[in-house]
Write a protein that holds these residues in place. Sequence first.
Motif, PDB file in Angstrom:
ATOM      1  N   GLY A   1       0.195  -0.907   0.134  1.00 55.78           N
ATOM      2  CA  GLY A   1       0.617  -0.163   0.326  1.00 55.78           C
ATOM      3  C   GLY A   1       0.688   1.151   0.036  1.00 55.78           C
ATOM      4  N   ASN A   2       1.935   1.219  -0.299  1.00 57.37           N
ATOM      5  CA  ASN A   2       2.526   2.105   0.012  1.00 57.37           C
ATOM      6  C   ASN A   2       3.071   3.254  -1.854  1.00 57.37           C
ATOM      7  OD1 ASN A   2       5.142   4.238  -0.263  1.00 57.37           O
ATOM      8  ND2 ASN A   2       6.833   2.328  -0.321  1.00 57.37           N
ATOM      9  N   ILE A   3       1.519   4.007  -1.890  1.00 59.21           N
ATOM     10  CA  ILE A   3       0.883   4.534  -2.812  1.00 59.21           C
ATOM     11  C   ILE A   3       2.110   5.519  -3.517  1.00 59.21           C
ATOM     12  CG2 ILE A   3      -0.405   6.419  -3.556  1.00 59.21           C
ATOM     13  CD1 ILE A   3      -2.016   5.427  -1.538  1.00 59.21           C
ATOM     14  N   ASN A   4       3.353   6.154  -2.804  1.00 55.91           N
ATOM     15  CA  ASN A   4       4.297   7.323  -3.261  1.00 55.91           C
ATOM     16  C   ASN A   4       5.398   5.917  -3.673  1.00 55.91           C
ATOM     17  OD1 ASN A   4       3.716   9.561  -2.014  1.00 55.91           O
ATOM     18  ND2 ASN A   4       4.836   9.492  -0.071  1.00 55.91           N
ATOM     19  N   LEU A   5       5.691   5.211  -3.693  1.00 55.37           N
ATOM     20  CA  LEU A   5       7.343   4.286  -3.578  1.00 55.37           C
ATOM     21  C   LEU A   5       5.928   3.912  -5.563  1.00 55.37           C
ATOM     22  CD1 LEU A   5       9.323   2.934  -4.448  1.00 55.37           C
ATOM     23  CD2 LEU A   5       8.232   0.958  -2.941  1.00 55.37           C
ATOM     24  N   LEU A   6       4.767   3.626  -4.998  1.00 57.38           N
ATOM     25  CA  LEU A   6       3.517   2.882  -6.645  1.00 57.38           C
ATOM     26  C   LEU A   6       3.964   4.192  -7.675  1.00 57.38           C
ATOM     27  CD1 LEU A   6       2.235   0.664  -7.579  1.00 57.38           C
ATOM     28  CD2 LEU A   6       0.368   1.526  -6.710  1.00 57.38           C
ATOM     29  N   GLN A   7       4.003   5.699  -6.904  1.00 55.36           N
ATOM     30  CA  GLN A   7       3.801   6.065  -8.369  1.00 55.36           C
ATOM     31  C   GLN A   7       5.229   6.644  -8.640  1.00 55.36           C
ATOM     32  OE1 GLN A   7       2.138   9.783  -5.953  1.00 55.36           O
ATOM     33  NE2 GLN A   7       0.201   9.776  -6.508  1.00 55.36           N
ATOM     34  N   GLN A   8       6.521   6.399  -7.365  1.00 53.59           N
ATOM     35  CA  GLN A   8       7.626   6.697  -8.838  1.00 53.59           C
ATOM     36  C   GLN A   8       7.774   5.159  -9.637  1.00 53.59           C
ATOM     37  OE1 GLN A   8      10.040   6.943  -5.453  1.00 53.59           O
ATOM     38  NE2 GLN A   8      10.193   8.701  -4.883  1.00 53.59           N
ATOM     39  N   LEU A   9       7.865   4.438  -9.325  1.00 48.54           N
ATOM     40  CA  LEU A   9       7.750   2.517 -10.050  1.00 48.54           C
ATOM     41  C   LEU A   9       6.740   3.323 -11.406  1.00 48.54           C
ATOM     42  CD1 LEU A   9       7.872   0.583  -7.974  1.00 48.54           C
ATOM     43  CD2 LEU A   9       9.903   1.002  -8.828  1.00 48.54           C
ATOM     44  N   GLU A  10       5.532   3.899 -11.271  1.00 42.78           N
ATOM     45  CA  GLU A  10       4.759   3.349 -12.364  1.00 42.78           C
ATOM     46  C   GLU A  10       5.665   4.651 -12.938  1.00 42.78           C
ATOM     47  OE1 GLU A  10       0.671   4.399 -10.843  1.00 42.78           O
ATOM     48  OE2 GLU A  10       0.536   1.967 -10.936  1.00 42.78           O
ATOM     49  N   ASP A  11       6.061   5.669 -12.596  1.00 41.68           N
ATOM     50  CA  ASP A  11       6.372   6.879 -13.200  1.00 41.68           C
ATOM     51  C   ASP A  11       8.081   6.281 -14.182  1.00 41.68           C
ATOM     52  OD1 ASP A  11       4.991   9.071 -13.083  1.00 41.68           O
ATOM     53  OD2 ASP A  11       6.462   9.705 -11.561  1.00 41.68           O
ATOM     54  N   GLU A  12       8.663   5.486 -13.508  1.00 44.54           N
ATOM     55  CA  GLU A  12       9.726   4.786 -13.920  1.00 44.54           C
ATOM     56  C   GLU A  12       9.373   3.599 -15.451  1.00 44.54           C
ATOM     57  OE1 GLU A  12      13.801   1.963 -12.041  1.00 44.54           O
ATOM     58  OE2 GLU A  12      12.532   2.494 -11.300  1.00 44.54           O
TER      59      GLU A  12
END
Length: 140
Positions: free
Chosen positions: A124-135
């Motif tokens: 449920g780590n939304i910040n990390l999820l957004q960064q990984l999706e950007d990557e």
Amino acid sequence: MKLTYRGIEYDHNPPMLEVSESDILCNYRGRSHRYTYVRHVPFPQTQAELTYRGATYQINRHGQRQTVEQNGTKSVFSAFQRKLAELTPLMDERRQLLRESARSHSDSIQRSLEHRITVAREQGNINLLQQLEDEMRQMA
């Protein structure tokens, strides 16, 4: 122009160079400036027979290289060209191997990124999820 150096007078007449203005427009410290250059005056080169690492070659007046005939056979340059032609298939194989390894590397990075995204979703780590999706978007 009359000049004096250590009490000796002499005339200084600098050579006049033909300067041309180019179409290149520069900007320096907010001010427009046209690039100027001295007109190229070609100097004829001397013809010379040179040797580099045992290979004899000749330079013509235009600065172009010409091979030299030695004892009725072509110079070392033609032997080098033959050797290069023999190595071309090996170089093609190496290029193909490098392409395959680059493709394998990018696939590995893709799998690792997908795994990290699933772990971030589970935690449920939304910040990390957004960064990984950007990557992931940057890779595509």
